[in-house]
Design an enzyme around this catalytic site. Structure first.
Site, PDB file in Angstrom:
ATOM      1  N   ASP A   1       0.860  -1.190   0.000  1.00  0.00           N
ATOM      2  CA  ASP A   1       0.000   0.000   0.000  1.00  0.00           C
ATOM      3  C   ASP A   1       0.890   1.232   0.000  1.00  0.00           C
ATOM      4  O   ASP A   1       1.980   1.230   0.594  1.00  0.00           O
ATOM      5  CB  ASP A   1      -0.923   0.026   1.224  1.00  0.00           C
ATOM      6  CG  ASP A   1      -1.939   1.160   1.142  1.00  0.00           C
ATOM      7  OD1 ASP A   1      -2.920   1.015   0.393  1.00  0.00           O
ATOM      8  OD2 ASP A   1      -1.745   2.191   1.821  1.00  0.00           O
TER       9      ASP A   1
ATOM     10  N   GLU B   1       0.949   5.752   0.152  1.00  0.00           N
ATOM     11  CA  GLU B   1       0.308   7.052   0.347  1.00  0.00           C
ATOM     12  C   GLU B   1       1.057   8.040  -0.527  1.00  0.00           C
ATOM     13  O   GLU B   1       2.292   7.995  -0.608  1.00  0.00           O
ATOM     14  CB  GLU B   1       0.346   7.484   1.814  1.00  0.00           C
ATOM     15  CG  GLU B   1      -0.438   6.586   2.754  1.00  0.00           C
ATOM     16  CD  GLU B   1      -1.928   6.562   2.474  1.00  0.00           C
ATOM     17  OE1 GLU B   1      -2.457   7.588   1.971  1.00  0.00           O
ATOM     18  OE2 GLU B   1      -2.574   5.533   2.742  1.00  0.00           O
TER      19      GLU B   1
ATOM     20  N   HIS C   1      -5.659   4.980   6.113  1.00  0.00           N
ATOM     21  CA  HIS C   1      -4.893   5.895   5.258  1.00  0.00           C
ATOM     22  C   HIS C   1      -3.481   6.108   5.788  1.00  0.00           C
ATOM     23  O   HIS C   1      -2.821   7.083   5.436  1.00  0.00           O
ATOM     24  CB  HIS C   1      -5.620   7.229   5.056  1.00  0.00           C
ATOM     25  CG  HIS C   1      -7.014   7.052   4.534  1.00  0.00           C
ATOM     26  ND1 HIS C   1      -7.280   6.406   3.349  1.00  0.00           N
ATOM     27  CD2 HIS C   1      -8.222   7.398   5.054  1.00  0.00           C
ATOM     28  CE1 HIS C   1      -8.595   6.382   3.162  1.00  0.00           C
ATOM     29  NE2 HIS C   1      -9.177   6.964   4.180  1.00  0.00           N
TER      30      HIS C   1
ATOM     31  N   ASP D   1      -3.056   0.113   6.537  1.00  0.00           N
ATOM     32  CA  ASP D   1      -3.860  -0.412   5.438  1.00  0.00           C
ATOM     33  C   ASP D   1      -3.244  -1.683   4.857  1.00  0.00           C
ATOM     34  O   ASP D   1      -3.962  -2.615   4.468  1.00  0.00           O
ATOM     35  CB  ASP D   1      -4.007   0.645   4.342  1.00  0.00           C
ATOM     36  CG  ASP D   1      -4.970   1.765   4.738  1.00  0.00           C
ATOM     37  OD1 ASP D   1      -5.553   1.683   5.828  1.00  0.00           O
ATOM     38  OD2 ASP D   1      -5.115   2.716   3.959  1.00  0.00           O
TER      39      ASP D   1
END
Length: 202
Positions: free
Chosen positions: A14, A16, A172, A177
């Site tokens: 994952d 960001e 987030h 996540d």
């Protein structure tokens, strides 16, 4: 592992970011979790990697994106490292586990993984990585799998149905996540096994 996923070694990832364009927008955080089978043949999370990333030179930063994820890209307390350092550590670790599992290639597991794959590949291209272990286009999508197995496609909702604790206040964050996506993927694979779907019957 090699027999279960046709030679693929699944790794949950994952990211960001500071926008939606992998070619121009900054990668700000990345996490990865490898998986392994236990002695009873059930899939479990294994090792994890997590890095805050310093924006690459010339990177675009969309204000709306950093307001959404709450990341200050230039906060010195983040302990951010370069894309090169982060990906080098992740790729080296994943390649070692992939080899140990006797798999030919790693496959990115993610919740709607096209976004994560796009940023991973863009960063890999920027640093001119020569030994990216991930398949360039094959992914395992937990949103699709959860829609089939649990009737939900949103990560938090799918985790709720699977009785996997989910804290929206921590969502987030790339690491959080990733860990929840890993738990969800393992739940679905193991549930299929419990229902008699693996090994395949006649």
């Amino acid at each position: 592992m090699s027999r279960r996923f046709r030679g693929f070694f699944p790794v949950v990832v994952d990211v960001e970011t500071a926008g939606f364009n992998a070619a121009t927008d900054a990668l700000l955080e990345i996490a990865a979790v490898s998986l392994q089978f236990d002695d009873q043949g059930y899939l479990r999370p294994a090792n994890r990697w997590h890095y805050h990333i310093a924006p690459f030179e010339g990177a675009n930063i969309e204000q709306s994106s950093i307001e959404f994820n709450g990341i200050d890209p230039f906060n010195p307390l983040r302990g951010a490292v370069s894309e090169r350092d982060a990906l080098k550590e992740i790729f080296t670790g994943v390649r070692a586990e992939q080899k140990e599992a006797e798999c030919q290639r790693s496959v990115l597991v993610g919740h709607n993984p096209g976004f994560d794959m796009g940023f991973l590949l863009a960063a890999s291209d920027r640093i001119k990585a020569k030994r990216n272990p991930f398949h360039p286009f094959t992914t395992f999508d937990t949103a699709t799998l959860a829609g089939l197995a649990l009737g939900q496609t949103v990560l938090a909702k799918a985790c709720e149905v699977a009785n996997i604790g989910f804290d929206n206040e921590q969502a987030h964050s790339a690491l959080y996540d990733t860990e929840k996506t890993a738990e969800l993927f393992c739940f679905i694979v193991n549930r299929w096994k419990k229902l008699g779907g693996w090994p395949l019957g006649d």
